[in-house]
Design a protein around this motif. Structure first.
Motif, PDB file in Angstrom:
ATOM      1  N   UNK A   1       0.837  -1.201   0.000  1.00  0.00           N
ATOM      2  CA  UNK A   1       0.000   0.000   0.000  1.00  0.00           C
ATOM      3  C   UNK A   1       0.871   1.250   0.000  1.00  0.00           C
ATOM      4  N   UNK A   2       1.944   1.225   0.773  1.00  0.00           N
ATOM      5  CA  UNK A   2       2.808   2.398   0.868  1.00  0.00           C
ATOM      6  C   UNK A   2       3.640   2.641  -0.382  1.00  0.00           C
ATOM      7  N   UNK A   3       4.168   1.593  -0.976  1.00  0.00           N
ATOM      8  CA  UNK A   3       5.156   1.760  -2.037  1.00  0.00           C
ATOM      9  C   UNK A   3       4.685   1.372  -3.429  1.00  0.00           C
ATOM     10  N   UNK A   4       3.559   0.714  -3.540  1.00  0.00           N
ATOM     11  CA  UNK A   4       3.136   0.216  -4.841  1.00  0.00           C
ATOM     12  C   UNK A   4       1.618   0.052  -4.817  1.00  0.00           C
ATOM     13  N   UNK A   5       1.077  -0.348  -5.918  1.00  0.00           N
ATOM     14  CA  UNK A   5      -0.335  -0.637  -5.998  1.00  0.00           C
ATOM     15  C   UNK A   5      -0.580  -2.040  -5.441  1.00  0.00           C
ATOM     16  N   UNK A   6      -1.405  -2.198  -4.393  1.00  0.00           N
ATOM     17  CA  UNK A   6      -1.582  -3.520  -3.796  1.00  0.00           C
ATOM     18  C   UNK A   6      -2.365  -4.494  -4.669  1.00  0.00           C
ATOM     19  N   UNK A   7      -3.153  -3.991  -5.598  1.00  0.00           N
ATOM     20  CA  UNK A   7      -3.937  -4.879  -6.446  1.00  0.00           C
ATOM     21  C   UNK A   7      -4.894  -5.722  -5.620  1.00  0.00           C
ATOM     22  N   UNK A   8      -4.824  -7.034  -5.796  1.00  0.00           N
ATOM     23  CA  UNK A   8      -5.682  -7.948  -5.050  1.00  0.00           C
ATOM     24  C   UNK A   8      -4.936  -8.633  -3.908  1.00  0.00           C
ATOM     25  N   UNK A   9      -3.885  -8.021  -3.400  1.00  0.00           N
ATOM     26  CA  UNK A   9      -3.097  -8.642  -2.329  1.00  0.00           C
ATOM     27  C   UNK A   9      -3.897  -8.823  -1.053  1.00  0.00           C
ATOM     28  N   UNK A  10      -4.881  -7.983  -0.820  1.00  0.00           N
ATOM     29  CA  UNK A  10      -5.712  -8.098   0.372  1.00  0.00           C
ATOM     30  C   UNK A  10      -6.494  -9.393   0.450  1.00  0.00           C
ATOM     31  N   UNK A  11      -6.687 -10.018  -0.691  1.00  0.00           N
ATOM     32  CA  UNK A  11      -7.405 -11.297  -0.718  1.00  0.00           C
ATOM     33  C   UNK A  11      -6.638 -12.354   0.074  1.00  0.00           C
ATOM     34  N   UNK A  12      -5.312 -12.263   0.087  1.00  0.00           N
ATOM     35  CA  UNK A  12      -4.509 -13.229   0.845  1.00  0.00           C
ATOM     36  C   UNK A  12      -4.806 -13.133   2.338  1.00  0.00           C
ATOM     37  N   UNK A  13      -4.920 -11.912   2.852  1.00  0.00           N
ATOM     38  CA  UNK A  13      -5.223 -11.742   4.276  1.00  0.00           C
ATOM     39  C   UNK A  13      -6.650 -12.165   4.582  1.00  0.00           C
ATOM     40  N   UNK A  14      -7.560 -11.883   3.690  1.00  0.00           N
ATOM     41  CA  UNK A  14      -8.946 -12.326   3.892  1.00  0.00           C
ATOM     42  C   UNK A  14      -8.999 -13.848   3.926  1.00  0.00           C
ATOM     43  N   UNK A  15      -8.305 -14.493   3.005  1.00  0.00           N
ATOM     44  CA  UNK A  15      -8.286 -15.954   2.977  1.00  0.00           C
ATOM     45  C   UNK A  15      -7.596 -16.561   4.182  1.00  0.00           C
ATOM     46  N   UNK A  16      -6.538 -15.919   4.653  1.00  0.00           N
ATOM     47  CA  UNK A  16      -5.793 -16.457   5.794  1.00  0.00           C
ATOM     48  C   UNK A  16      -6.549 -16.300   7.099  1.00  0.00           C
ATOM     49  N   UNK A  17      -7.416 -15.306   7.187  1.00  0.00           N
ATOM     50  CA  UNK A  17      -8.136 -15.076   8.439  1.00  0.00           C
ATOM     51  C   UNK A  17      -9.559 -15.617   8.427  1.00  0.00           C
ATOM     52  N   UNK A  18      -9.867 -16.469   7.467  1.00  0.00           N
ATOM     53  CA  UNK A  18     -11.181 -17.114   7.484  1.00  0.00           C
ATOM     54  C   UNK A  18     -11.315 -17.945   8.745  1.00  0.00           C
ATOM     55  N   UNK A  19     -12.398 -18.058   9.380  1.00  0.00           N
ATOM     56  CA  UNK A  19     -13.749 -17.588   9.079  1.00  0.00           C
ATOM     57  C   UNK A  19     -14.077 -16.210   9.656  1.00  0.00           C
ATOM     58  N   UNK A  20     -13.198 -15.607  10.450  1.00  0.00           N
ATOM     59  CA  UNK A  20     -13.522 -14.320  11.069  1.00  0.00           C
ATOM     60  C   UNK A  20     -13.569 -13.194  10.049  1.00  0.00           C
ATOM     61  N   UNK A  21     -12.908 -13.367   8.921  1.00  0.00           N
ATOM     62  CA  UNK A  21     -12.881 -12.298   7.926  1.00  0.00           C
ATOM     63  C   UNK A  21     -14.235 -12.093   7.252  1.00  0.00           C
ATOM     64  N   UNK A  22     -15.084 -13.109   7.236  1.00  0.00           N
ATOM     65  CA  UNK A  22     -16.378 -12.974   6.570  1.00  0.00           C
ATOM     66  C   UNK A  22     -17.244 -11.908   7.249  1.00  0.00           C
ATOM     67  N   UNK A  23     -17.489 -11.992   8.564  1.00  0.00           N
ATOM     68  CA  UNK A  23     -18.297 -10.918   9.159  1.00  0.00           C
ATOM     69  C   UNK A  23     -17.551  -9.580   9.249  1.00  0.00           C
TER      70      UNK A  23
END
Length: 97
Positions: A39-61
């Motif tokens: 986010x700071x140095x480049x365009x993150x694109x869809x990188x946030x999907x990795x954190x959403x996937x890694x924090x399942x199931x709490x990421x859904x709500x």
């Protein structure tokens, strides 16, 4: 290093639970730092999907909450760390001795 294992040694599977919960917490923090750097140095694109996937199931709500975009990275990180704590609590077993 021995001090870190004295507490978990008081549980049936404390050391294994510490490794699993700690590895999961390290994964979540590592992903959050990587995405923050993108986010700071480049365009993150869809990188946030990795954190959403890694924090399942709490990421859904958490992703359904109507918050500003900048609030999701720390919110998902805290949610993932909470899940790491729950992993430790569930996997450690009963107290021995």
């Amino acid at each position: 290093m021995t001090m870190a294992f004295q507490g978990p040694a008081h549980y049936e599977r404390g050391r294994v639970a510490l490794w699993i919960g700690g590895a999961y917490a390290a994964l979540v923090v590592g992903l959050a730092l990587w995405i923050g750097a993108l986010i700071l140095f480049d365009d993150p694109g869809f990188a946030g999907v990795w954190l959403i996937g890694a924090t399942l199931p709490i990421s859904v709500p958490l992703t359904v909450l109507p918050l500003p975009d900048v609030a999701y990275l720390p919110l998902l990180t805290v949610g993932g760390l909470a899940q790491a704590w729950v992993l430790w609590r569930v996997l450690r077993g009963r107290r021995v001795g």
